[in-house]
Write a protein that holds these residues in place. Structure first.
Motif, mmCIF file in Angstrom:
data_model
loop_
_atom_site.group_PDB
_atom_site.id
_atom_site.type_symbol
_atom_site.label_atom_id
_atom_site.label_comp_id
_atom_site.label_asym_id
_atom_site.label_seq_id
_atom_site.Cartn_x
_atom_site.Cartn_y
_atom_site.Cartn_z
ATOM 1 N N GLN A 328 0.820 -1.222 0.000
ATOM 2 C CA GLN A 328 0.000 0.000 0.000
ATOM 3 C C GLN A 328 0.844 1.258 0.000
ATOM 4 O O GLN A 328 0.571 2.202 -0.733
ATOM 5 C CB GLN A 328 -0.897 -0.007 1.227
ATOM 6 C CG GLN A 328 -2.053 -0.969 1.046
ATOM 7 C CD GLN A 328 -3.226 -0.529 1.833
ATOM 8 O OE1 GLN A 328 -3.117 -0.366 3.043
ATOM 9 N NE2 GLN A 328 -4.349 -0.333 1.174
ATOM 10 N N ALA A 329 1.884 1.290 0.834
ATOM 11 C CA ALA A 329 2.705 2.497 0.923
ATOM 12 C C ALA A 329 3.338 2.793 -0.432
ATOM 13 O O ALA A 329 3.331 3.930 -0.902
ATOM 14 C CB ALA A 329 3.776 2.328 1.997
ATOM 15 N N THR A 330 3.852 1.743 -1.081
ATOM 16 C CA THR A 330 4.503 1.963 -2.378
ATOM 17 C C THR A 330 3.499 2.453 -3.414
ATOM 18 O O THR A 330 3.766 3.401 -4.156
ATOM 19 C CB THR A 330 5.188 0.673 -2.860
ATOM 20 O OG1 THR A 330 6.039 0.193 -1.822
ATOM 21 C CG2 THR A 330 6.020 0.927 -4.098
ATOM 22 N N GLY A 331 2.335 1.829 -3.449
ATOM 23 C CA GLY A 331 1.307 2.275 -4.388
ATOM 24 C C GLY A 331 0.963 3.743 -4.167
ATOM 25 O O GLY A 331 0.901 4.535 -5.107
ATOM 26 N N GLY A 332 0.774 4.107 -2.914
ATOM 27 C CA GLY A 332 0.453 5.498 -2.588
ATOM 28 C C GLY A 332 1.566 6.442 -3.008
ATOM 29 O O GLY A 332 1.326 7.459 -3.668
ATOM 30 N N ASN A 333 2.806 6.104 -2.658
ATOM 31 C CA ASN A 333 3.934 6.979 -2.997
ATOM 32 C C ASN A 333 4.088 7.160 -4.499
ATOM 33 O O ASN A 333 4.265 8.277 -4.991
ATOM 34 C CB ASN A 333 5.243 6.414 -2.417
ATOM 35 C CG ASN A 333 5.313 6.566 -0.909
ATOM 36 O OD1 ASN A 333 4.568 7.353 -0.318
ATOM 37 N ND2 ASN A 333 6.207 5.828 -0.272
ATOM 38 N N ALA B 288 15.054 10.709 -9.552
ATOM 39 C CA ALA B 288 14.421 11.649 -8.619
ATOM 40 C C ALA B 288 13.385 10.949 -7.743
ATOM 41 O O ALA B 288 13.074 11.398 -6.644
ATOM 42 C CB ALA B 288 13.773 12.800 -9.387
ATOM 43 N N ARG B 289 12.844 9.840 -8.245
ATOM 44 C CA ARG B 289 11.751 9.190 -7.530
ATOM 45 C C ARG B 289 12.198 8.020 -6.669
ATOM 46 O O ARG B 289 11.614 7.756 -5.626
ATOM 47 C CB ARG B 289 10.703 8.729 -8.550
ATOM 48 C CG ARG B 289 10.092 9.911 -9.282
ATOM 49 C CD ARG B 289 9.248 9.484 -10.441
ATOM 50 N NE ARG B 289 8.130 8.666 -10.013
ATOM 51 C CZ ARG B 289 7.050 8.434 -10.737
ATOM 52 N NH1 ARG B 289 6.945 8.975 -11.919
ATOM 53 N NH2 ARG B 289 6.087 7.687 -10.271
ATOM 54 N N LEU B 290 13.226 7.318 -7.133
ATOM 55 C CA LEU B 290 13.608 6.076 -6.482
ATOM 56 C C LEU B 290 13.949 6.205 -4.984
ATOM 57 O O LEU B 290 13.479 5.391 -4.178
ATOM 58 C CB LEU B 290 14.759 5.433 -7.271
ATOM 59 C CG LEU B 290 14.895 3.916 -7.174
ATOM 60 C CD1 LEU B 290 13.561 3.212 -7.312
ATOM 61 C CD2 LEU B 290 15.855 3.419 -8.246
ATOM 62 N N PRO B 291 14.737 7.207 -4.584
ATOM 63 C CA PRO B 291 15.140 7.244 -3.164
ATOM 64 C C PRO B 291 13.959 7.219 -2.218
ATOM 65 O O PRO B 291 13.960 6.510 -1.208
ATOM 66 C CB PRO B 291 15.883 8.570 -3.044
ATOM 67 C CG PRO B 291 16.289 8.949 -4.422
ATOM 68 C CD PRO B 291 15.312 8.333 -5.349
ATOM 69 N N TRP B 292 12.905 7.994 -2.558
ATOM 70 C CA TRP B 292 11.756 8.077 -1.663
ATOM 71 C C TRP B 292 10.941 6.802 -1.689
ATOM 72 O O TRP B 292 10.358 6.396 -0.684
ATOM 73 C CB TRP B 292 10.899 9.289 -2.025
ATOM 74 C CG TRP B 292 11.675 10.535 -1.890
ATOM 75 C CD1 TRP B 292 12.236 11.272 -2.901
ATOM 76 C CD2 TRP B 292 12.051 11.174 -0.680
ATOM 77 N NE1 TRP B 292 12.922 12.316 -2.392
ATOM 78 C CE2 TRP B 292 12.826 12.298 -1.020
ATOM 79 C CE3 TRP B 292 11.821 10.925 0.673
ATOM 80 C CZ2 TRP B 292 13.366 13.158 -0.074
ATOM 81 C CZ3 TRP B 292 12.354 11.782 1.620
ATOM 82 C CH2 TRP B 292 13.114 12.878 1.245
ATOM 83 N N LEU B 293 10.915 6.162 -2.856
ATOM 84 C CA LEU B 293 10.201 4.889 -2.944
ATOM 85 C C LEU B 293 10.924 3.840 -2.108
ATOM 86 O O LEU B 293 10.287 3.000 -1.461
ATOM 87 C CB LEU B 293 10.110 4.434 -4.406
ATOM 88 C CG LEU B 293 9.256 5.328 -5.305
ATOM 89 C CD1 LEU B 293 9.242 4.805 -6.725
ATOM 90 C CD2 LEU B 293 7.831 5.417 -4.759
ATOM 91 N N ILE B 294 12.245 3.901 -2.107
ATOM 92 C CA ILE B 294 13.006 2.924 -1.314
ATOM 93 C C ILE B 294 12.743 3.150 0.174
ATOM 94 O O ILE B 294 12.565 2.186 0.935
ATOM 95 C CB ILE B 294 14.509 3.020 -1.657
ATOM 96 C CG1 ILE B 294 14.725 2.507 -3.098
ATOM 97 C CG2 ILE B 294 15.348 2.215 -0.670
ATOM 98 C CD1 ILE B 294 16.139 2.593 -3.593
ATOM 99 N N ILE B 295 12.676 4.401 0.575
ATOM 100 C CA ILE B 295 12.334 4.674 1.982
ATOM 101 C C ILE B 295 10.998 4.025 2.321
ATOM 102 O O ILE B 295 10.848 3.374 3.356
ATOM 103 C CB ILE B 295 12.275 6.197 2.234
ATOM 104 C CG1 ILE B 295 13.683 6.765 2.225
ATOM 105 C CG2 ILE B 295 11.554 6.501 3.558
ATOM 106 C CD1 ILE B 295 13.747 8.253 2.472
ATOM 107 N N GLY B 296 10.028 4.171 1.416
ATOM 108 C CA GLY B 296 8.714 3.564 1.642
ATOM 109 C C GLY B 296 8.816 2.044 1.750
ATOM 110 O O GLY B 296 8.170 1.424 2.599
#
Lengths: 452, 452
Positions: A328-333, B288-296
């Protein structure tokens, strides 16, 4: 400046001033506010209630009074104006430019508004105000002021200067003189610099610039802002459909439009309805937040039912539940990132936009790359932490699918909203997040169902 | 305007123009761009690659060329400038105001930058540029232009007009003449309107306004924007610590600061790092997107482990898993709402701010109200849909706790970030959402553990 900023920030002064207001210490208040910029007095008055503020304002000269009221935040001003008599508001309105006067009148009950307009003794001002009241607040006509200097193209510079002298009081901020033909149609402008450098015998016709950017009364305030930003204008003339000069919009009003828009967008993204601030009442704050929270809760309920459908799988392999938050978190992000990038493109229409197909292909490739990296990470992480290979595979495949779908939804939703006239920023708000959550969950459990 | 807008939007023209560029149809290009505003030509060129754009730009007069380059988006300009020879860039720089010239020079490699500065034949411009290069780009000194008109307080109006004439070419946008004393210290200003209305024999000393808002060179661009918005200024003079007049900042540059800030904030809230746009490369967008997705994803993993700890409970009552999404979504929504309201207060420091204790009490009451409503809804919903009373109670109590904690975290995080010099908008981004998700989950499972 330095002094003014210090003035604004000094807590001691605030306390001393608060005390003076409590004690009704007229001398201190008058003395300490003398020569202070009305914008600073406005900021100071935000800390007082309407009664106390009225007491302070009444001690000041009437022109300062008008400027202070004009500078107040809209919601605070509405509260303030309730303690003013119609006569007092009339005096304030008399001191303001037509656009600011109309803003204040629009905050009053219709009956009081009409009473005040009837009381205005300046006929030109009354006509200007009545004219402006006809426009919606969020179009060029609603932003413009009627005060401006216009010169007939057949005038000499001396005649033009006479007109500036005649209107000097009315037009505070003067950048250019607008040039009109005999039918009052806007045909160009002369900058003040040119007027200063021109000889007395020069004709306006010889020095005016015929190329001129103007906006029409019905243009939306967002479009006006776009035009003024694009061409770096400090003021833009407003014309009607026949090209007749009706008013002008100055950049300070457009800066307000730009900051209001940014704030509105942030509120939409955060799931807050209406224009609330931290200092609003508890009731207002609760009311602005609850609807979006309820949407989230309803979404949560539907999620619960969805998971319930797969209860058998869950009973068999409890570990499936462990990865619900990750999916869910990934989908949302991913969804919010995608929609944010599209919203930005929509807000900046001068930038080149590819065809929809091309955009979607690009979105797909970016999503596939991100999805592949994340899926690999999760697969590795699962194996390292001792998960079964089967489950690791299912979670990773579902995650990859969720990234693809959330990217697609995040891209397409703001475009669809925009097409149907809604604010595309809604696509980054809780409604869409909730939808994405549900989709993600469905993909996950369906993959589980198929593979395990 | 109307014509210009139509010009901008016409797809036929774009296609025709594209064709002309492909065919190197010099006549058509020259003819169709004649008299078109450089800002529109810039927008048009955003659709072409650097080679083609260079071809078009070379066909235009050198002043227009400079303005077009100045109007281009920064990232596109950087790409464009690579196909220009140092001589050509020197010519562009020669036509621009010092602040715009420095913006372009800052985009070049140091060696090329120095080569170009050495080539400038106008000594004053060279000195101005060298002076401006000393400042950081995001402070008043980095925003200001050196071009302005200043008059000694002992001058007559005639002398002042002579100075305007001398500098007419250099100072494009002229609003006021700044008045300085014999030591070049800023002591006031005269509006052009006043100069026009003054007699030839008038002395500057008799007509200047001594009260004047200025900013100092080291002031941040955000503060400059605040000052100009607060006092509705179209230009603000910049002084050094001794009060010596060094330059001026015009509102168009500050509008760019304001819109950039809003965009940056939206990107932070959406979990996108760096200033990317839809038309950037796939690699840039992914990065630009990957770092935040990895945090998630990492957060999701920790969630998985956390749920794993409560596996026994989950085995006993599978239905616990059903409500994971509901708990998490609500925690996330509440957290973002809360932080958004605080970020707004921080961005608008003129509004009154209560003490921290008072703010937290208010946050607590709003959260308790929202939490009570949501918990009741969920309790009712659970019973109606046939859930057990025990589980319904647990979910509702946990939900209430999550709303309280998420409100508290959402409020306190931006305040702490701000205190330590970080952008408080980070508190609405994925990092905090992830933390809130984890906290929510922990509260939920702990409640389950205690009560079931």
């Amino acid at each position: 400046m330095e002094e003014i900023l210090k003035f604004e920030l000094s807590n001691e002064f605030r306390e001393r001033f608060q005390h003076a207001v409590d004690e009704r210490d007229e001398d201190f208040i008058k003395e300490s506010l003398e020569g202070v910029n009305p914008a600073d007095i406005s900021a100071l008055l935000h800390e007082f209630d309407a009664e106390d503020s009225k007491y302070v304002i009444d001690l000041l000269p009437s022109e300062t009074r008008a400027e202070i009221i004009n500078d107040l935040d809209e919601d605070i001003r509405e509260r303030f104006l309730k303690v003013f008599q119609p006569d007092e508001i009339t005096e304030i309105v008399n001191h303001l430019d037509s656009d600011d006067a109309v803003d204040i009148l629009n905050e009053l009950p219709i009956k009081e508004r009409e009473e005040i307009i009837a009381k205005l003794d300046n006929e030109e001002k009354e006509a200007n105000i009545l004219d402006l009241l006809r426009y919606e607040e969020d179009v060029a006509g609603g932003l413009m002021a009627k005060e401006l200097i216009k010169a007939n193209v057949n005038w000499s510079v001396v005649q033009c200067i006479e007109e500036i002298r005649r209107q000097a009081e009315n037009v505070q901020k003067l950048y250019s003189v607008y040039v009109v033909d005999d039918n009052d149609r806007l045909i160009g402008r002369v900058s003040l610099k040119r007027i200063i450098l021109a000889g007395d015998k020069t004709q306006i016709a010889d020095i005016y610039e015929p190329e001129l950017i103007s906006v029409e009364t019905y243009m939306s305030e967002e479009e006006v802002a776009q035009v003024m930003m694009k061409y770096d204008l400090e003021a833009v003339p407003v014309v009607n459909m026949q090209g007749k000069l009706l008013g002008r919009i100055t950049i300070d009003d457009v800066v307000d439009v730009i900051t209001d828009q940014a704030e509105e967008e942030r509120q939409i993204m955060s799931g807050i309805s209406g224009d609330v601030e931290e200092d609003d009442s508890i009731w207002m704050l609760t009311k602005a937040r609850l609807p979006w929270l309820i949407i989230g809760v309803v979404g949560g309920f539907i999620s619960a039912m969805l998971i319930g459908v797969f209860e058998d799988e869950l009973l068999r392999i409890t570990a499936i539940a462990f990865f619900i938050p990750l999916i869910q978190a990934t989908g949302g992000n991913v969804g919010i990132q995608s929609s944010s990038i599209v919203v930005q493109s929509l807000a900046n229409p001068s930038a080149f936009s590819d065809s929809l197909a091309k955009r979607l292909v690009k979105v797909f490739i970016v999503a596939a790359l991100n999805g592949a990296v994340l899926a690999t990470l999760v697969y590795g992480g699962n194996l390292i932490s001792g998960g079964t290979q089967n489950l690791a595979m299912v979670v990773s495949i579902a995650l990859f699918g969720v990234v693809l779908i959330a990217s697609f939804m995040g891209t397409i939703t703001p475009l669809v909203l925009n097409r149907f006239g809604f604010n595309p920023a809604l696509a980054s708000g809780p409604f869409i997040t909730t939808t994405n959550d549900l989709l993600g969950l469905a993909i996950y459990f369906y993959t589980v169902h198929l593979m395990l």
